[in-house]
Scaffold this motif. Sequence first.
Motif, PDB file in Angstrom:
ATOM      1  N   LEU A  54       0.515  -1.045  -0.197  1.00  0.00           N
ATOM      2  CA  LEU A  54      -0.113  -0.107  -0.281  1.00  0.00           C
ATOM      3  C   LEU A  54       0.577   1.366  -0.415  1.00  0.00           C
ATOM      4  O   LEU A  54       0.716   1.999  -0.881  1.00  0.00           O
ATOM      5  N   PHE A  55       1.797   1.529   0.565  1.00  0.00           N
ATOM      6  CA  PHE A  55       2.835   2.675   1.211  1.00  0.00           C
ATOM      7  C   PHE A  55       3.595   2.811  -0.551  1.00  0.00           C
ATOM      8  O   PHE A  55       3.844   3.626  -0.461  1.00  0.00           O
ATOM      9  N   VAL A  56       4.147   1.498  -0.802  1.00  0.00           N
ATOM     10  CA  VAL A  56       5.119   1.754  -1.836  1.00  0.00           C
ATOM     11  C   VAL A  56       4.020   2.383  -3.449  1.00  0.00           C
ATOM     12  O   VAL A  56       4.383   3.139  -4.232  1.00  0.00           O
ATOM     13  N   ALA A  57       3.397   1.801  -3.176  1.00  0.00           N
ATOM     14  CA  ALA A  57       1.837   2.017  -4.313  1.00  0.00           C
ATOM     15  C   ALA A  57       1.575   3.358  -3.983  1.00  0.00           C
ATOM     16  O   ALA A  57       1.290   4.586  -5.338  1.00  0.00           O
ATOM     17  N   MET A  58       1.856   3.943  -2.870  1.00  0.00           N
ATOM     18  CA  MET A  58       1.186   5.209  -2.496  1.00  0.00           C
ATOM     19  C   MET A  58       2.488   6.204  -2.920  1.00  0.00           C
ATOM     20  O   MET A  58       2.018   7.744  -3.529  1.00  0.00           O
ATOM     21  N   ALA A  59       3.396   6.083  -3.003  1.00  0.00           N
ATOM     22  CA  ALA A  59       4.514   6.517  -3.432  1.00  0.00           C
ATOM     23  C   ALA A  59       5.293   6.559  -4.720  1.00  0.00           C
ATOM     24  O   ALA A  59       5.469   7.291  -5.623  1.00  0.00           O
ATOM     25  N   THR A  60       4.145   5.359  -5.427  1.00  0.00           N
ATOM     26  CA  THR A  60       4.151   5.941  -7.075  1.00  0.00           C
ATOM     27  C   THR A  60       3.242   6.958  -7.863  1.00  0.00           C
ATOM     28  O   THR A  60       3.675   7.447  -8.394  1.00  0.00           O
ATOM     29  N   PHE A  61       2.235   7.712  -7.089  1.00  0.00           N
ATOM     30  CA  PHE A  61       1.274   8.156  -7.119  1.00  0.00           C
ATOM     31  C   PHE A  61       2.166   9.653  -6.684  1.00  0.00           C
ATOM     32  O   PHE A  61       2.238  10.850  -6.953  1.00  0.00           O
ATOM     33  N   ASN A  62       1.753   9.386  -4.936  1.00  0.00           N
ATOM     34  CA  ASN A  62       2.123  10.851  -4.503  1.00  0.00           C
ATOM     35  C   ASN A  62       3.181  10.020  -3.585  1.00  0.00           C
ATOM     36  O   ASN A  62       3.357  10.204  -2.539  1.00  0.00           O
ATOM     37  N   VAL A  63       5.176  10.773  -3.979  1.00  0.00           N
ATOM     38  CA  VAL A  63       6.030  10.084  -2.212  1.00  0.00           C
ATOM     39  C   VAL A  63       5.661  10.744  -1.028  1.00  0.00           C
ATOM     40  O   VAL A  63       6.180  10.072  -0.171  1.00  0.00           O
ATOM     41  N   ARG A  64       5.197  12.036  -1.122  1.00  0.00           N
ATOM     42  CA  ARG A  64       5.698  12.936  -0.043  1.00  0.00           C
ATOM     43  C   ARG A  64       4.824  12.323   1.330  1.00  0.00           C
ATOM     44  O   ARG A  64       4.322  12.510   1.972  1.00  0.00           O
ATOM     45  N   VAL A  65       2.926  12.156  -0.050  1.00  0.00           N
ATOM     46  CA  VAL A  65       1.666  11.777   0.974  1.00  0.00           C
ATOM     47  C   VAL A  65       1.710  10.058   2.122  1.00  0.00           C
ATOM     48  O   VAL A  65       1.686  10.213   2.842  1.00  0.00           O
ATOM     49  N   ALA A  66       2.674   9.430   0.889  1.00  0.00           N
ATOM     50  CA  ALA A  66       3.241   7.972   1.269  1.00  0.00           C
ATOM     51  C   ALA A  66       4.204   7.993   2.601  1.00  0.00           C
ATOM     52  O   ALA A  66       4.002   7.365   3.425  1.00  0.00           O
ATOM     53  N   ILE A  67       4.855   8.783   2.691  1.00  0.00           N
ATOM     54  CA  ILE A  67       5.960   9.299   3.836  1.00  0.00           C
ATOM     55  C   ILE A  67       5.585  10.147   4.815  1.00  0.00           C
ATOM     56  O   ILE A  67       5.327   9.082   6.087  1.00  0.00           O
TER      57      ILE A  67
END
Length: 481
Positions: A54-67
């Motif tokens: 989930l977190f890596v998938a989020m990072a592919t769209f917006n890395v700062r939101v994933a962080i």
Amino acid sequence: MRLTFSISGPTATAISWRRALGLWLLGALSIGAVLFLLLTGHGRLALTLMLLELFVAMATFNVRVAILAVFAYLIVLGDLRRLLIPLFGWSGTDPLLVVGSAFALVVVAGALVNREIRFDTKLAKWTLALMAIMVLQIFNPKQGGLMVGLAGAMFLIVPICWFWVGRTYATPAFLRTLLYGLVLPMALVAAAYGTYQVFFGYLPHQQRWLEMNWYAGLGDPNNPAPISLFASNTEYGMFISIGAVLAWAAFLKGNRGAGLLVPPLLVAVALTGSRGPLFFSLATMVALWAVLSRSTTAWVLRGALAAVLAAVGLVWSLTQATQLGLDPHVQARLERQAQEFIHARKGEVEYSSAENHFMMMVRGYLYPLREPLGLGIGAVTKAAGKFGGRAYNTETHLGNSWVALGLPGGILYHLIIGLLLLTALRYWIRTRGLMALALLGILGVTMANLLAGELYAVGPLTALCAGAVDRLASDQAAEPS
């Protein structure tokens, strides 16, 4: 200049379809792996894989939101693991602990592939050299088997990857969201939760965990130290100290409402019974008020005045608090503070934890005289105990650097910490902005601890702030005056 290439027409469409198909196949395989692990009784591992995906998938769209999402997870990780005991049981080698580290590795690997990480400052180059020494220390035979070194790497090397995450992706806007949109609010929640534990005891799921995992650092099993959302009372105290410093920095920069948050956070720190977080919170707050002035002489005068006022206020407050006649469990936490800050200073008790910790740190500084090349990175972490290695921990990152890394690594680590604090101070002097003051405060209250991998939220946050300081200071210096 960075070259970019664009593709249009049928070829681009084909590549787009292939990429989409690949992502769908990868997603299907991942879901299949999670279901397989659940069906075979590996619930924690399944949840670990699901969260990481989930977190890596989020990072592919917006890395700062994933962080931000990862830090929210790391903050509640300790209590989440306790809540899962009825479903998945308990294990000291919980795979959920590696989610943050694995995410940082993936993000840093992606940044390296995209050539987004720069090694154009002394701090960046020295940190890279430090990591190289730490990699060599994985194979130090004096710590025990190779497994001790590899496990030690997860506690010490991988968390430093957050330095590169901060250096690559930190911006003033992102830091404001992270520090004041997530960390400070969660510090208030954690403080309220921890204070509840002091007055009313652990919740049932925490009591179940305590019965399975009590350790001496929690104190009396019948009156254990508050742990709030975290894996340990040590991390809880450090995290709410960071919250107090963030609120204080905002107050100093004109947000008077933030000043109202400081007293309850400091009270929560005092109620932990841990002396270190309270001391470093007050010392850092004094330092931040001192550096508001624009002259070095005023720094010294303001700092001395504030230190005296803080010391007098602390002694008076603890003296009054220990006479309140509160519940014995609560009074015991306050009495722990008074033993160090009042009774030990008057010579009324034989044992002083501050002196004890100082002597442990000194022994760390002397350790290279016995082992010039150190014991290896696993020796100062939980890895030594879990895998039968040779353990030696000074309970301070400065002392541990000499034990784990030997003379060369210890010297380099101290140079990095010194340069990091100097860079943060220079960044504040040049910009005098809230983010500069907040970053200086975080590095001060944590002593810029880059070896805090066993503090699963505080360690990554400190390392990310260190990288952010290096990036922002470098960008600011490069701007035309």
